[in-house]
Design a protein around this motif. Structure first.
Motif, PDB file in Angstrom:
ATOM      1  N   ALA A   1       0.714  -1.057   0.029  1.00 20.30           N
ATOM      2  CA  ALA A   1       0.051  -0.177  -0.076  1.00 20.30           C
ATOM      3  C   ALA A   1       1.113   1.057  -0.088  1.00 20.30           C
ATOM      4  CB  ALA A   1      -0.863  -0.144   1.253  1.00 20.30           C
ATOM      5  N   GLU A   2       1.858   1.032   0.815  1.00 17.62           N
ATOM      6  CA  GLU A   2       3.048   2.276   0.848  1.00 17.62           C
ATOM      7  C   GLU A   2       3.514   2.789  -0.514  1.00 17.62           C
ATOM      8  OE1 GLU A   2       7.213   3.606   3.159  1.00 17.62           O
ATOM      9  OE2 GLU A   2       6.513   1.326   3.019  1.00 17.62           O
ATOM     10  N   GLU A   3       3.792   1.665  -1.219  1.00 17.19           N
ATOM     11  CA  GLU A   3       4.457   1.767  -2.644  1.00 17.19           C
ATOM     12  C   GLU A   3       3.385   2.368  -3.626  1.00 17.19           C
ATOM     13  OE1 GLU A   3       7.093   1.934  -5.574  1.00 17.19           O
ATOM     14  OE2 GLU A   3       7.368   1.547  -3.511  1.00 17.19           O
ATOM     15  N   GLN A   4       2.119   1.948  -3.611  1.00 10.13           N
ATOM     16  CA  GLN A   4       1.065   2.326  -4.492  1.00 10.13           C
ATOM     17  C   GLN A   4       0.667   4.012  -3.927  1.00 10.13           C
ATOM     18  OE1 GLN A   4      -0.287   0.844  -7.171  1.00 10.13           O
ATOM     19  NE2 GLN A   4       0.881  -0.942  -6.291  1.00 10.13           N
ATOM     20  N   TYR A   5       0.429   4.177  -2.779  1.00  8.79           N
ATOM     21  CA  TYR A   5       0.431   5.743  -2.405  1.00  8.79           C
ATOM     22  C   TYR A   5       1.611   6.513  -2.649  1.00  8.79           C
ATOM     23  CZ  TYR A   5      -3.287   4.004   0.347  1.00  8.79           C
ATOM     24  OH  TYR A   5      -4.744   3.349   0.760  1.00  8.79           O
ATOM     25  N   LYS A   6       2.805   6.123  -2.806  1.00  7.34           N
ATOM     26  CA  LYS A   6       4.097   6.940  -3.194  1.00  7.34           C
ATOM     27  C   LYS A   6       4.050   7.218  -4.497  1.00  7.34           C
ATOM     28  CE  LYS A   6       7.344   5.529   0.370  1.00  7.34           C
ATOM     29  NZ  LYS A   6       8.637   5.084   0.508  1.00  7.34           N
ATOM     30  N   ARG A   7       3.540   6.354  -5.381  1.00  7.76           N
ATOM     31  CA  ARG A   7       3.330   6.198  -6.792  1.00  7.76           C
ATOM     32  C   ARG A   7       2.230   7.362  -7.221  1.00  7.76           C
ATOM     33  NH1 ARG A   7       3.497   0.244  -9.315  1.00  7.76           N
ATOM     34  NH2 ARG A   7       5.624  -0.279  -8.603  1.00  7.76           N
ATOM     35  N   ALA A   8       1.203   7.266  -6.451  1.00  7.51           N
ATOM     36  CA  ALA A   8       0.034   8.331  -6.381  1.00  7.51           C
ATOM     37  C   ALA A   8       0.472   9.792  -6.206  1.00  7.51           C
ATOM     38  CB  ALA A   8      -1.004   8.207  -5.685  1.00  7.51           C
ATOM     39  N   ILE A   9       1.705  10.192  -5.146  1.00  4.54           N
ATOM     40  CA  ILE A   9       2.067  11.289  -4.849  1.00  4.54           C
ATOM     41  C   ILE A   9       2.757  11.858  -6.116  1.00  4.54           C
ATOM     42  CG2 ILE A   9       3.602  12.388  -3.316  1.00  4.54           C
ATOM     43  CD1 ILE A   9       2.662  10.669  -1.193  1.00  4.54           C
ATOM     44  N   LEU A  10       3.758  10.960  -6.705  1.00  5.57           N
ATOM     45  CA  LEU A  10       4.641  11.342  -7.626  1.00  5.57           C
ATOM     46  C   LEU A  10       3.860  12.065  -8.996  1.00  5.57           C
ATOM     47  CD1 LEU A  10       7.580   8.442  -7.690  1.00  5.57           C
ATOM     48  CD2 LEU A  10       7.527  10.828  -7.134  1.00  5.57           C
ATOM     49  N   ILE A  11       2.638  11.274  -9.099  1.00  5.30           N
ATOM     50  CA  ILE A  11       1.796  11.932 -10.070  1.00  5.30           C
ATOM     51  C   ILE A  11       0.873  13.090  -9.765  1.00  5.30           C
ATOM     52  CG2 ILE A  11       0.013  11.107 -11.897  1.00  5.30           C
ATOM     53  CD1 ILE A  11       1.250   8.353 -11.814  1.00  5.30           C
ATOM     54  N   GLY A  12      -0.029  12.836  -8.754  1.00  5.38           N
ATOM     55  CA  GLY A  12      -0.992  13.609  -8.250  1.00  5.38           C
ATOM     56  C   GLY A  12      -0.504  14.850  -7.535  1.00  5.38           C
ATOM     57  N   LYS A  13       0.397  14.566  -6.397  1.00  2.00           N
ATOM     58  CA  LYS A  13       0.881  15.701  -5.557  1.00  2.00           C
ATOM     59  C   LYS A  13      -0.358  16.515  -4.976  1.00  2.00           C
ATOM     60  CE  LYS A  13       5.236  16.516  -8.551  1.00  2.00           C
ATOM     61  NZ  LYS A  13       4.837  15.497  -9.661  1.00  2.00           N
ATOM     62  N   SER A  14      -1.399  15.761  -4.867  1.00  2.00           N
ATOM     63  CA  SER A  14      -2.411  16.496  -3.910  1.00  2.00           C
ATOM     64  C   SER A  14      -2.370  16.139  -2.701  1.00  2.00           C
ATOM     65  CB  SER A  14      -3.913  15.843  -4.731  1.00  2.00           C
ATOM     66  OG  SER A  14      -4.141  14.650  -4.363  1.00  2.00           O
ATOM     67  N   LYS A  15      -3.102  17.027  -1.740  1.00  2.00           N
ATOM     68  CA  LYS A  15      -3.389  16.742  -0.472  1.00  2.00           C
ATOM     69  C   LYS A  15      -3.951  15.295  -0.294  1.00  2.00           C
ATOM     70  CE  LYS A  15      -5.090  18.692   3.760  1.00  2.00           C
ATOM     71  NZ  LYS A  15      -5.938  19.898   4.558  1.00  2.00           N
ATOM     72  N   VAL A  16      -4.882  14.934  -1.062  1.00  6.35           N
ATOM     73  CA  VAL A  16      -5.433  13.704  -0.728  1.00  6.35           C
ATOM     74  C   VAL A  16      -4.283  12.540  -0.718  1.00  6.35           C
ATOM     75  CG1 VAL A  16      -7.059  11.925  -1.789  1.00  6.35           C
ATOM     76  CG2 VAL A  16      -7.897  14.164  -1.600  1.00  6.35           C
ATOM     77  N   CYS A  17      -3.374  12.568  -1.682  1.00  4.41           N
ATOM     78  CA  CYS A  17      -2.306  11.497  -1.982  1.00  4.41           C
ATOM     79  C   CYS A  17      -1.409  11.399  -0.854  1.00  4.41           C
ATOM     80  CB  CYS A  17      -1.565  11.894  -3.160  1.00  4.41           C
ATOM     81  SG  CYS A  17      -2.459  11.582  -4.616  1.00  4.41           S
TER      82      CYS A  17
END
Length: 230
Positions: free
Chosen positions: A184-200
């Motif tokens: 899950a940590e890896e998936q959320y980190k990938r989301a941050i790299l793309i989205g950079k949003s507060k939700v991520c």
């Protein structure tokens, strides 16, 4: 005489129009309590007005009066069976209603919840929220009632094609649900790299704090977010 008759018939229509516009403005401004009686009055004379039905359904949903929301949304999808969002809202209201009834009754409603979200996607193949709803449905349902990790993953994969951020966030949600926290940590980190949003950032920070019991890492996530915002 003809002019008088025209005025006689048109004047009530003008009043109804004004009434709806007032109710609509109150709704848009978030003044749901004031908007509701005006829209309800308007609907009595215009029972098939889609906007009035949708606004009243949304007000009922906001107030968590699911029975009323279901009635309004059901009428909407009946009047306009080509509108994806009407099926989505109907399925959502039904899903929330299942949380208020017995488990036995809820199980009897699940099929219609699922089919409503599936119909949403059939009408609008790019509908992101319906896929999120189906992912959550397949995660929460016990296997005997149709729960399925593989189906949840399937919709997550579809999401990644439509919106990579939603794809990674939803896959993170699946991994977190099954206590695979490193994945899950890896998936959320990938989301941050793309989205950079507060939700991520929120998803990763919550994972560290609440599931992995690593508050220091959670704090670092928020520090990184604040630094990027500056």
């Amino acid at each position: 005489m003809k002019l008088l008759l025209s005025v006689f018939f048109i004047f009530p229509l003008f009043l109804f129009s004004q009434s709806f516009e007032k109710g609509e403005k109150l709704f848009v401004d978030g003044k749901f309590k004031q908007a509701q009686p005006i829209l309800e009055s308007y609907l009595k004379s215009n029972p098939s007005n889609l906007k009035a039905l949708e606004y009243l359904g949304d007000i009922s949903a906001y107030n968590k009066v699911w029975d009323k929301a279901i009635i309004y949304y059901k009428k909407l999808k009946t009047l306009k069976p080509t509108e994806a969002d009407f099926f989505y809202k109907y399925g959502g209201a039904l899903a929330m209603k299942t949380t208020e009834v017995s488990k036995f009754k809820a199980l009897g409603m699940i099929g219609e919840v699922r089919s409503s979200f599936e119909k949403t996607i059939a009408l609008n193949p790019k509908h992101i929220e319906a896929r999120w709803a189906l992912i959550e449905l397949y995660l929460q349902l016990p296997g005997i009632a149709g729960g399925s990790e593989s189906k949840a993953i399937r919709y997550s994969t579809e999401l990644r094609e439509l919106s990579p951020v939603d794809g990674y966030l939803s896959r993170g949600r699946i991994e977190e649900y099954f206590n695979r926290y490193s994945d899950a940590e890896e998936q959320y980190k990938r989301a941050i790299l793309i989205g950079k949003s507060k939700v991520c950032y929120q998803k990763l920070a919550d994972l560290y704090k609440n599931k992995m019991k690593q508050p220091d890492k959670a704090n670092k996530v928020w520090e990184e977010y604040k630094n990027k915002k500056q």
